[in-house]
Scaffold this motif. Sequence first.
Motif, short mmCIF file in Angstrom:
data_model
loop_
_atom_site.label_atom_id
_atom_site.label_comp_id
_atom_site.label_asym_id
_atom_site.label_seq_id
_atom_site.Cartn_x
_atom_site.Cartn_y
_atom_site.Cartn_z
N ILE A 286 -2.86 -100.61 -39.39
CA ILE A 286 -3.16 -99.18 -39.60
C ILE A 286 -1.88 -98.39 -39.41
O ILE A 286 -1.16 -98.55 -38.42
CB ILE A 286 -4.22 -98.68 -38.61
N SER A 287 -1.60 -97.52 -40.37
CA SER A 287 -0.50 -96.56 -40.23
C SER A 287 -1.11 -95.20 -39.87
O SER A 287 -2.06 -94.76 -40.50
CB SER A 287 0.29 -96.42 -41.53
N VAL A 288 -0.55 -94.56 -38.86
CA VAL A 288 -1.02 -93.25 -38.41
C VAL A 288 -0.06 -92.19 -38.92
O VAL A 288 1.17 -92.32 -38.75
CB VAL A 288 -1.11 -93.19 -36.88
N GLU B 100 2.35 -98.52 -37.24
CA GLU B 100 3.39 -97.50 -37.19
C GLU B 100 2.75 -96.14 -37.01
O GLU B 100 1.57 -95.93 -37.35
CB GLU B 100 4.23 -97.53 -38.49
N VAL B 101 3.51 -95.23 -36.45
CA VAL B 101 3.09 -93.83 -36.30
C VAL B 101 4.15 -92.98 -36.98
O VAL B 101 5.33 -92.98 -36.56
CB VAL B 101 2.92 -93.43 -34.83
N LEU C 227 7.48 -95.74 -33.98
CA LEU C 227 7.52 -94.30 -34.26
C LEU C 227 8.58 -93.99 -35.31
O LEU C 227 9.74 -94.36 -35.16
CB LEU C 227 7.81 -93.53 -32.97
N LYS C 228 8.14 -93.32 -36.37
CA LYS C 228 9.06 -92.90 -37.44
C LYS C 228 8.95 -91.38 -37.57
O LYS C 228 7.86 -90.83 -37.55
CB LYS C 228 8.70 -93.58 -38.76
N TYR C 229 10.09 -90.74 -37.75
CA TYR C 229 10.13 -89.28 -37.83
C TYR C 229 10.76 -88.88 -39.16
O TYR C 229 11.87 -89.33 -39.48
CB TYR C 229 10.93 -88.70 -36.67
N ILE C 230 10.05 -88.06 -39.92
CA ILE C 230 10.52 -87.62 -41.23
C ILE C 230 10.51 -86.10 -41.25
O ILE C 230 9.56 -85.47 -40.78
CB ILE C 230 9.62 -88.16 -42.36
#
Length: 278
Positions: free
Chosen positions: A6-8, A35-36, A59-62
Motif C-alpha cells: 500500500i502506498s499512502v 511508502e508514504v 517517506l518521500k517528499y514532493i
Amino acid sequence: MTNMNISVIIPVYNRAAMIKTAVDSALNQTHPPREVIVVDDGSTDDPAWRLKTIKDSRLKYIHQPNRGVAAARNLGIREAHSEWLAFLDSDDYWLPGKLAAQVELHHHYPDYLISQTDEIWIRNGIRVNPKKYHRKPEGYFYEPALERCLISPSAVILHRSLLDEVGLFDEDLSACEDYDLWLRITHRYPVGLVRDKLVVKVGGHRDQLSQTIEALDRFRVIALAKALDNLELTPEQSRATLKILRKKLAILIQGAVKRGKKDEADKYKELMDRYAQI
C-alpha cells in the motif's frame, strides 16, 4: 492478500503544524505501508522542516507549485509504486490498526476494490457524533452518495485499477473533487466497510474548504452534470441523479437571487433548463 503493498498519499498545504502527526500515524501502522508520499502543494509554512526528524526510507517528499488538492493527490498517485493506494489528509490521522483492518477485509472479500473505515470526528478540539444520515453504508450505494459525500478520503484504500478505469481526481474542481470521484466509482462498484473507528478526522480549521469556499454545492452540481453526461448510468441511477441535480440547482438559484447575483442565477437556470429536457 495479507501481504498487499500500500502506498499512502498525503497532500499538504500550509499545515506544517499538523503534518508530522499524520505522517507518523501512517508510518506506524501495524500493517506497514510500502511508502508514504507527502505532496506539498506550494506551502509557505515549510512543512518539510517538520518532517526532518523522521528517519524512515519509506517517506518521500514532493513539492509542486500550488495547484490544489486534486492535483496534489494525482501527483502522489503517479509517483506511487503500489497496486493499492491510501489517502490521508494532512489534518487527520490514523489509529495503528487502520490499514491492517482493511487488508483483512480485502482478504475475506477479494471482489472489493475499494474500502473505507469508520471514523472519529473532532471539531475545535471536541469529539462530536455524526448524524444518522452521515452513517457510512457498505456495498452498492450510488444513489445515497448523490445527496452527500459518504466516503472520506482519509478512510479509503483502493486498487489502482479503479483509477485506470474511471480516471483520477478532477483538477478543474477546487472542491468536492472527492465527491466527483466517488460517483464515478460507486455507480459500478461496491465499497467495503470496516465498522471500527480507525480514522480521526480533525475539523474546525479556518482554512478548511467548507469554511473558505462559498456554495460548495456548485461543485457538486458540476460533478452531477458530468455523471449524467459521461457515465453509463442505469435508468434508476439517471433518475436519481437528475432529481438531486435539480434540487441542488434550485437551492443555488435561490441563493444567487437572494444575494443579487443575477448572472450567476441565470447560469444555474440555463443548466436547469438543459436538464429539464431529459
